[in-house]
Design an enzyme around this catalytic site. Sequence first.
Site, short mmCIF file in Angstrom:
data_model
loop_
_atom_site.label_atom_id
_atom_site.label_comp_id
_atom_site.label_asym_id
_atom_site.label_seq_id
_atom_site.Cartn_x
_atom_site.Cartn_y
_atom_site.Cartn_z
N ASP A 147 0.85 -1.19 0.00
CA ASP A 147 0.00 0.00 0.00
C ASP A 147 0.89 1.25 0.00
OD1 ASP A 147 -3.20 0.55 0.99
OD2 ASP A 147 -1.78 2.23 1.13
N ILE A 148 0.50 2.26 -0.76
CA ILE A 148 1.32 3.47 -0.89
C ILE A 148 1.31 4.30 0.40
CG2 ILE A 148 -0.41 5.12 -1.79
CD1 ILE A 148 1.65 5.77 -4.03
N ASN A 152 -12.94 -3.25 2.18
CA ASN A 152 -13.85 -2.11 2.23
C ASN A 152 -14.69 -2.11 0.96
OD1 ASN A 152 -12.83 -0.99 4.69
ND2 ASN A 152 -11.05 -0.24 3.56
N GLN A 209 -14.54 2.94 0.88
CA GLN A 209 -13.76 2.36 -0.22
C GLN A 209 -13.28 3.49 -1.11
OE1 GLN A 209 -15.87 -0.40 -2.79
NE2 GLN A 209 -14.00 -1.00 -3.89
N HIS A 227 -10.42 -5.29 -3.58
CA HIS A 227 -9.09 -5.60 -3.04
C HIS A 227 -9.18 -6.01 -1.59
CE1 HIS A 227 -9.93 -1.28 -2.59
NE2 HIS A 227 -9.29 -1.35 -1.43
N HIS A 275 -6.99 -5.90 1.97
CA HIS A 275 -5.83 -5.38 2.70
C HIS A 275 -5.32 -6.48 3.62
CE1 HIS A 275 -6.77 -0.92 2.16
NE2 HIS A 275 -7.94 -1.45 1.86
P1 5GP Z 1 -9.74 1.31 0.21
O1 5GP Z 1 -10.06 2.48 1.08
O2 5GP Z 1 -10.31 1.47 -1.18
O3 5GP Z 1 -10.10 -0.01 0.84
O4 5GP Z 1 -8.17 1.27 0.09
C1 5GP Z 1 -7.46 1.73 -1.00
C2 5GP Z 1 -6.00 1.69 -0.62
O5 5GP Z 1 -5.25 1.92 -1.79
C3 5GP Z 1 -5.59 2.75 0.40
O6 5GP Z 1 -5.06 2.12 1.56
C4 5GP Z 1 -4.55 3.60 -0.34
O7 5GP Z 1 -3.47 3.99 0.47
C5 5GP Z 1 -4.11 2.65 -1.45
N1 5GP Z 1 -3.67 3.33 -2.66
C6 5GP Z 1 -4.27 4.40 -3.27
N2 5GP Z 1 -3.60 4.73 -4.37
C7 5GP Z 1 -2.55 3.89 -4.47
C8 5GP Z 1 -1.48 3.75 -5.41
O8 5GP Z 1 -1.37 4.49 -6.40
N3 5GP Z 1 -0.59 2.77 -5.20
C9 5GP Z 1 -0.68 1.93 -4.10
N4 5GP Z 1 0.26 1.00 -3.98
N5 5GP Z 1 -1.68 2.03 -3.20
C10 5GP Z 1 -2.60 3.00 -3.39
#
Ligand code: 5GP
Length: 120
Positions: free
Chosen positions: A33-34, A91, A98, A104, A106
């Site tokens: 994760d970034i 999420n 989300q 995805h 985590h």
């Molecule tokens: P969500 O909130 O959709 O479950 O999580 C999305 C995740 O993607 C977040 O934890 C966010 O930090 C990660 N993320 C967003 N953009 C990027 C990216 O460009 N590269 C990577 N490796 N992770 C990302």
Amino acid sequence: MPYDPKNIFAKILRGELSCQKVHETPHALAFHDIRPQAPIHVLVIPKGEFTSYIDFCRMASNEEMDGFWRAVGDTAKKIGADSGGYRLIVNSGVNAHQEVPHFHVHILGGRTLGAMLSQQ
Ligand code: 5GP
């Protein structure tokens, strides 16, 4: 919600954006994760176009489903998440915050993760 091919994970899958890859199979890609929220924070995504977990369950073939969930376990093992314990989070939708509309998982670990839900 229809799948948006412009989402960030779709761009990573097409090689338009880079990622720190951890594991890859015919059905899944795992990368760091970034913005990590724990010492271990890896995302595992299916290679097919699925917006949410429900989309994945409804539209993925048995092979995609099997290949994806095995890749989640293999990734968790590969990064040492089982030493000390870990948490899987999915999420889906607005209430779950989300951010990226490509299904995805985590994998989080490497420290005590606290309560399952924030109290906010
Ligand atoms: P969500 O909130 O959709 O479950 O999580 C999305 C995740 O993607 C977040 O934890 C966010 O930090 C990660 N993320 C967003 N953009 C990027 C990216 O460009 N590269 C990577 N490796 N992770 C990302």
